[in-house]
Design a protein around this motif. Sequence first.
Motif, PDB file in Angstrom:
ATOM      1  N   ILE A  14       0.829  -1.202   0.000  1.00 18.66           N
ATOM      2  CA  ILE A  14       0.000   0.000   0.000  1.00 18.66           C
ATOM      3  C   ILE A  14       0.865   1.254   0.000  1.00 18.66           C
ATOM      4  O   ILE A  14       0.534   2.244  -0.657  1.00 18.66           O
ATOM      5  N   SER A  15       2.005   1.216   0.666  1.00 19.48           N
ATOM      6  CA  SER A  15       2.893   2.392   0.724  1.00 19.48           C
ATOM      7  C   SER A  15       3.392   2.794  -0.666  1.00 19.48           C
ATOM      8  O   SER A  15       3.570   3.987  -0.944  1.00 19.48           O
ATOM      9  N   ARG A  16       3.599   1.828  -1.552  1.00 23.53           N
ATOM     10  CA  ARG A  16       4.022   2.155  -2.933  1.00 23.53           C
ATOM     11  C   ARG A  16       2.937   2.921  -3.677  1.00 23.53           C
ATOM     12  O   ARG A  16       3.213   3.893  -4.378  1.00 23.53           O
ATOM     13  N   ILE A  17       1.701   2.478  -3.517  1.00 31.38           N
ATOM     14  CA  ILE A  17       0.585   3.155  -4.183  1.00 31.38           C
ATOM     15  C   ILE A  17       0.325   4.508  -3.528  1.00 31.38           C
ATOM     16  O   ILE A  17       0.011   5.493  -4.208  1.00 31.38           O
ATOM     17  N   GLU A  18       0.502   4.580  -2.220  1.00 33.57           N
ATOM     18  CA  GLU A  18       0.305   5.851  -1.509  1.00 33.57           C
ATOM     19  C   GLU A  18       1.225   6.938  -2.067  1.00 33.57           C
ATOM     20  O   GLU A  18       0.814   8.084  -2.252  1.00 33.57           O
ATOM     21  N   LYS A  19       2.450   6.563  -2.394  1.00 33.85           N
ATOM     22  CA  LYS A  19       3.393   7.509  -3.017  1.00 33.85           C
ATOM     23  C   LYS A  19       2.981   7.819  -4.455  1.00 33.85           C
ATOM     24  O   LYS A  19       3.013   8.961  -4.891  1.00 33.85           O
TER      25      LYS A  19
END
Length: 128
Positions: A14-19
């Motif tokens: 999720i952190s990759r998509i959040e960025k």
Amino acid sequence: MNSFLGLGTDIIEISRIEKAIKNRRFLEKVYTSEELRLIKLKGDKAETYAGRFAAKEAVSKAFGTGMRKVIFSNIEIINNELGKPIVKFKNNIEDYAKKYFVEISISHCKEYAISTAIIFRREDEVGN
């Protein structure tokens, strides 16, 4: 009876998509306007973006092509009246995809979103 065509699963941090969703170009390339509208209604959360991203990847894997032959925004992940995710196809794959029925599931936890797609050839298309 529908015949099985393929199975695909994808998991994304999720952190990759959040960025990535901070970039307007990324949003326009990956999500349809209807998906963006639905995501906003659900609270504009990174895990919702990530779940739909994983779903698009899972669908492409189930077709056996991966994303190299599919444009992300041509696969639309929306919800039925009960909230179940459903797949709609757009533009250059809409006619091709009418031959298939897709079942999809999306889930997420704190760090990951995951999706699995199963594709069946429609009864009237078996043998074609």
